[in-house]
Design an enzyme around this catalytic site. Sequence first.
Site, mmCIF file in Angstrom:
data_model
loop_
_atom_site.group_PDB
_atom_site.id
_atom_site.type_symbol
_atom_site.label_atom_id
_atom_site.label_comp_id
_atom_site.label_asym_id
_atom_site.label_seq_id
_atom_site.Cartn_x
_atom_site.Cartn_y
_atom_site.Cartn_z
ATOM 1 N N GLU A 51 0.800 -1.235 0.000
ATOM 2 C CA GLU A 51 0.000 0.000 0.000
ATOM 3 C C GLU A 51 0.835 1.288 0.000
ATOM 4 O O GLU A 51 0.503 2.245 0.698
ATOM 5 C CB GLU A 51 -0.941 0.001 1.215
ATOM 6 C CG GLU A 51 -1.922 -1.150 1.178
ATOM 7 C CD GLU A 51 -2.775 -1.246 2.435
ATOM 8 O OE1 GLU A 51 -3.994 -1.438 2.294
ATOM 9 O OE2 GLU A 51 -2.239 -1.153 3.556
HETATM 10 C C1 ACM Z 1 -1.943 -5.424 4.055
HETATM 11 O O1 ACM Z 1 -2.994 -5.921 4.513
HETATM 12 N N1 ACM Z 1 -1.877 -4.135 3.814
HETATM 13 C C2 ACM Z 1 -0.782 -6.259 3.776
#
Ligand code: ACM
Length: 538
Positions: free
Chosen positions: A342
């Site tokens: 992310e």
């Molecule tokens: C994640 O759940 N951002 C790895």
Amino acid sequence: MFKSVVTRALTVLYVGALLVACQVEKKKRINFPPTDLAKENLIPKPLKVVPTNKAFGLDRYTAIYTTQDTQGFSEVGQFLADKIKTKLDLDVPVNAESDVPIERIIYINKADSLELDSHEAYQLYITQDSILLNSSTAEGAFRGIQTLRQLIPEESNDTLAEQRIWPIPSGKIFDNPNFGFRGSMLDVARHFFSVEDVKKYIDLLSYYKINVLHLHLSDDQGWRIEIKSWPKLTEIGGSTEVGGEAGGFFTQEDYKEIVAYAAKHYMTIIPEIDMPGHTNAASVSYPFLNGNGKTPKLYEGTRVGFSTFDTAKDTVYAFIDDVVREISAITPGPYFHIGGDESHVTKKKDFIYFVEKVEKIVQKHGKRMIGWDEIASANIDSTSISQYWSSGDNAQKALKKGMKVILSPAKKTYLDMQYDTLSKHGLHWAAYIPVDSAYVWTPEEYEGIPMESILGVEAPLWSETISNIDELEYLAFPRVIGYSELSWSIKENRDWENFKVRLANQAPYLDRMDVKYYASPRIDWKKSKYTYKEIQKD
Ligand code: ACM
């Protein structure tokens, strides 16, 4: 005078021996009700179980002996004795003289046979007189001990003999894990959890043969591990958490204590420093790290994807080198997890450059890099590992590079997903995951990823919505018990209807351990004599 004392002593001994012999005779006549080893509530289900329908009587005339010329075996014997003591209040000597005559033995034996070529394989031979546990390593013996612990009944049978006696069904067990990597992750960054909490989680996971604990040690909301060369990371970055409580962090001594405790349970700790995104706490501590163009401030919310390191600065990589070096030096396991998920405000080309540079740093410090599935877009080595959480495309990219994959698909394995709309804690962005849905899928065939490319299965527990061990346990249990079976037992041995009965029978153990599990109405939980107040710590 001297002679008569000796004679008297010998007479006493002789009479004593006769009395013991009479007791032996009596004990030999114990008539156990028939047993069926194949119907025991073992989780994870062993590879092969052959019942012989008699029983071994565990009692005060039992002793444990172990191979003593190979390191670790006597410790495994002592581990078993300690667990028997807390569970039954029964003292069983280990490689030692006993105050009472020994009638039955548990022998933990290093055995180098062909069938035991996998280091976690073990065999249990349970007869009326002895329990023989064979393994080629102390680690395999440790896994076998967990099976034996599960076979010891919670209640003694007090009608069979004068002494309390715990019948263990006789037969043979041949066992070996399907996946060598069986893990859970704990996020100590969004909310901090203490060393004691982590140790309790290790106790519970290892009872079900889980052998990896991944610690998510940094995120936007907190930095949770002391780095001696960069002290503000914990002074500032560790000072808060989601919701604005005081946060906290592990000193390196704390971390070493966790690592040592895990090692005693044959569990590998994987440290994760999440980067280049999820780095707000680091950038508040040392603003030169920041690459998102804003003045970083401590963050106590739950948004993701807003932070990034400055991927262009050499000083950032010098910082990362120190962090990876210090943590690697106190991490005996082979892995270092760099996060990589992310990074929504890192440009794609910068992200790729960053991951490639950090991979080299991790390798320089002797570790194998793991990252969330996004890392596979970089040009990285086949020895690095991709943790599949959301993107099948990323998993395919990893496979093309010859990388191994850890299966943690959010919609199947995320322990922070709610069970259903009534769940007290958790989120549901990936799915609601009731207990059966967590168990009923096939990692061996997940989205066409070939079995030989799957390192194992890991169930992550993110902590945005949980702030104490009771809440942790509510989300992790009972689902993590299912993941233990999904990763240890072969597909042919897994069946929901059968599993759910065995799971129901975990209630006495969970209650004795004071685990605040979610008592899902899909399971017909066995009643247990324990209440949360009478707990003995196991
Ligand atoms: C994640 O759940 N951002 C790895």
